[in-house]
Design a protein around this motif. Structure first.
Motif, short mmCIF file in Angstrom:
data_model
loop_
_atom_site.label_atom_id
_atom_site.label_comp_id
_atom_site.label_asym_id
_atom_site.label_seq_id
_atom_site.Cartn_x
_atom_site.Cartn_y
_atom_site.Cartn_z
N MET A 26 42.26 59.08 59.86
CA MET A 26 41.16 58.47 59.14
C MET A 26 39.82 58.89 59.92
SD MET A 26 39.94 54.70 57.80
CE MET A 26 41.29 54.35 56.76
N ALA A 27 39.80 58.86 61.13
CA ALA A 27 38.53 59.07 61.78
C ALA A 27 38.10 60.48 61.35
CB ALA A 27 38.53 58.76 63.01
N PHE A 28 39.37 61.46 61.51
CA PHE A 28 39.15 62.85 61.23
C PHE A 28 38.93 63.27 59.81
CE2 PHE A 28 40.96 67.10 60.20
CZ PHE A 28 40.42 67.88 60.87
N SER A 29 39.80 62.43 58.84
CA SER A 29 39.86 62.79 57.55
C SER A 29 38.65 62.20 56.61
CB SER A 29 41.24 62.50 57.03
OG SER A 29 41.20 61.05 56.81
N MET A 30 38.14 61.35 57.17
CA MET A 30 37.15 60.60 56.33
C MET A 30 36.11 61.72 55.42
SD MET A 30 34.56 57.46 57.52
CE MET A 30 35.90 56.50 58.09
N PHE A 31 35.31 62.33 56.42
CA PHE A 31 34.25 63.22 55.98
C PHE A 31 34.96 64.73 55.86
CE2 PHE A 31 31.63 60.21 57.42
CZ PHE A 31 30.51 60.03 56.70
N TYR A 32 36.22 64.96 56.41
CA TYR A 32 36.88 66.29 56.31
C TYR A 32 37.08 66.29 54.96
CZ TYR A 32 40.57 69.59 56.63
OH TYR A 32 41.39 70.69 56.73
N SER A 33 37.39 65.10 54.14
CA SER A 33 37.87 65.08 52.90
C SER A 33 36.83 65.08 51.83
CB SER A 33 38.87 63.78 52.35
OG SER A 33 38.12 62.76 52.99
N VAL A 34 35.85 64.14 52.15
CA VAL A 34 34.59 64.04 51.24
C VAL A 34 33.94 65.16 51.01
CG1 VAL A 34 32.46 62.84 50.98
CG2 VAL A 34 34.65 61.60 51.81
N LEU A 35 33.99 66.09 52.16
CA LEU A 35 32.68 67.26 52.12
C LEU A 35 33.70 68.26 51.77
CD1 LEU A 35 31.23 67.10 55.76
CD2 LEU A 35 30.31 66.76 53.29
N GLY A 36 35.21 68.19 51.35
CA GLY A 36 35.90 69.52 51.00
C GLY A 36 35.48 69.95 49.69
N LEU A 37 35.16 69.25 48.64
CA LEU A 37 34.76 69.56 47.42
C LEU A 37 33.53 70.20 47.46
CD1 LEU A 37 35.34 70.08 44.65
CD2 LEU A 37 34.87 67.72 43.98
N PRO A 38 32.17 69.65 47.75
CA PRO A 38 31.05 70.23 47.91
C PRO A 38 31.15 71.69 48.66
CG PRO A 38 30.97 68.36 49.10
CD PRO A 38 32.21 68.49 48.37
#
Length: 463
Positions: A77-89
């Motif tokens: 979760m620590a890694f994926s939290m913003f990794y996933s949110v920022l993926g689309l933009p």
């Protein structure tokens, strides 16, 4: 200029060479493969910086007083939290503007953040540092997938993706081997140079050593990579809107749904391997941490590198033989491997037998991600490829990366609490996710073939 340095004039749909005045002209292939080499190395360093923490489970839990569940959160979760949110933009940016600066900035950021992990003194501080690693790495897949698609004709593209995907194997193996070596080296440095690094613990020096190479790679990319011309479209759109991608998914829900969810279920298993298999050998088979890392890396490097490069060749050969759903077949094979070999790895009574299953599973692990890149490029218009890859990254981060790490840690803390309980926790993940992936991907094959044919027709109405 030699033949290999000549730009290739090719038909976007078939990849066959045509008149030099043809509309689509591919970059010189020597340069194209050089870029793939840089991207592959970037992928390797990304995986190294992402998963080196797996071998540091014992010193981190002792130093920062964290549980298995918290360790699972740090890996997932620590890694994926913003990794996933920022993926689309970031994917939308990659479809609309220059991709090389985005990529270079991402490499530099995640490398600095990895080094920053060494400064953490609490679980919360390490959690924040891991978030920043994820922010930087969010730029890699959308940018690299889009760049490669504009460097190679469709018939060669799966091979390029296969080489790129080998970076995951190289990075995972490097994380295991180098983390073990870095642990040895850090202990030696602390003993022989106390005036310089005496205030550090060995896990802190490992993070610093892992982050340094990425800074050099970012500099090389900055001075040597050129932005490739976009192929198959006159110019990229500049409007930021989710309507085109939502419309695309609405037109082909089963094709995209089965490809994305099926491959993500495989990735749940992949992240369970990366995050917890070293601990399996340490706890269930009583191997020293450094030994476990080095042996897993030595076994995994040649097999996984071969499988990653071979995956593109397999998909290309299946496609040439008339299997337009080759990507789905390759990903489905990974699901079967996880179900059979992954479960065998988890429940093997000895470390040697577990290592055999680990090696067998490694033959198929990277077929999954090669299938993602090839499949997305096959059924998606050029101007939406970065966004589709970003959606896959979001789903894989929120589900695969978080679940693959968290579920195992949660089960070992609350259900399988014995020392060898990790064996049963991993077996549950491999069996359920591998079977689900294989079934879903086979169900979606027909829809995928229709989507591929429709995209081919759009590019060449005469087909």
């Amino acid at each position: 200029m030699s033949d290999i340095d000549q730009p290739i004039a090719a038909n976007e749909t078939t990849g066959t060479t045509t008149d030099p005045a043809a509309k689509v002209t591919w970059p010189p292939q020597r340069y194209a493969w050089y870029v793939v080499a840089l991207l592959t190395l970037a992928y390797a360093l990304a995986i190294l910086d992402r998963v080196a923490i797996a071998l540091l489970i014992e010193p981190l839990e002792e130093s920062l007083h964290i549980t298995d569940t918290q360790f699972g959160l740090l890996q997932g979760m620590a890694f994926s939290m913003f990794y996933s949110v920022l993926g689309l933009p970031i994917g939308m940016l990659c479809d609309r503007t220059r991709r090389t600066p985005i990529l270079t900035a991402g490499v530099a950021l995640w490398s600095l953040a990895t080094m920053g992990c060494s400064l953490a003194s609490t679980f919360e501080e390490l959690f924040i540092a891991r978030i920043l690693v994820g922010v930087g790495e969010a730029a890699l897949v959308p940018a690299a997938a889009s760049i490669i698609a504009d460097l190679f004709p469709p018939t060669t593209r799966p091979k390029a993706y296969g080489v790129f995907v080998s970076g995951t194997s190289l990075g995972t193996a490097a994380a295991l081997i180098l983390s073990g070596l870095f642990l040895h080296w850090s202990n030696g440095l602390i003993e022989t140079m106390p005036h310089l690094v005496g205030g550090f613990q060995n896990w802190q020096l490992v993070f610093i050593m892992c982050g340094i190479p990425g800074l050099f790679l970012a500099l090389i990319m900055l001075v040597s990579m050129r932005e490739p011309k976009r192929q198959g479209i006159d110019q990229p759109t500049t409007e930021f809107s989710l309507k085109p991608i939502l419309k695309l998914f609405g037109e082909r829900p089963l094709a995209y749904g089965s490809l994305i969810v099926g491959t993500v279920l495989n990735l749940v298993c992949v992240y369970a391997i990366i995050g917890w298999v070293p601990a399996l050998f340490i706890r269930a088979h009583e191997w020293p941490a450094a030994t476990a890392g080095q042996v897993l890396g030595v076994v995994g490097v040649p097999i996984s590198m071969f499988a990653a490069a071979n995956s593109g060749w397999v998909i290309s050969q299946l496609t040439k033989r008339g299997h337009s759903d080759a990507a789905m077949l390759a990903a489905g094979a990974t699901g079967v491997s996880m179900m059979v070999f992954g479960t065998g790895l988890s429940l093997a009574p000895t470390g040697i037998l577990a290592l055999v299953f680990y090696g067998l599973n490694a033959f198929f692990t990277n077929w999954n991600i090669s299938a993602v890149y090839s499949g997305v490029a096959q059924i998606t218009p050029n101007q939406l490829r970065g966004q589709v890859m970003a959606v896959h990254t979001i789903v894989s981060s929120l589900i695969a990366m978080s679940a693959g790490n968290f579920i195992v840690g949660f089960l070992t803390d609350n259900l399988f609490t014995a020392t060898d309980g990790i064996s049963y926790a991993l077996a549950i993940v491999f069996l359920t996710c591998g079977a689900g992936s294989a079934l879903l991907l086979m169900i979606g094959r027909g829809a995928f073939r229709r989507a591929a044919a429709a995209n081919l027709k759009r590019l060449d109405p005469d087909v």
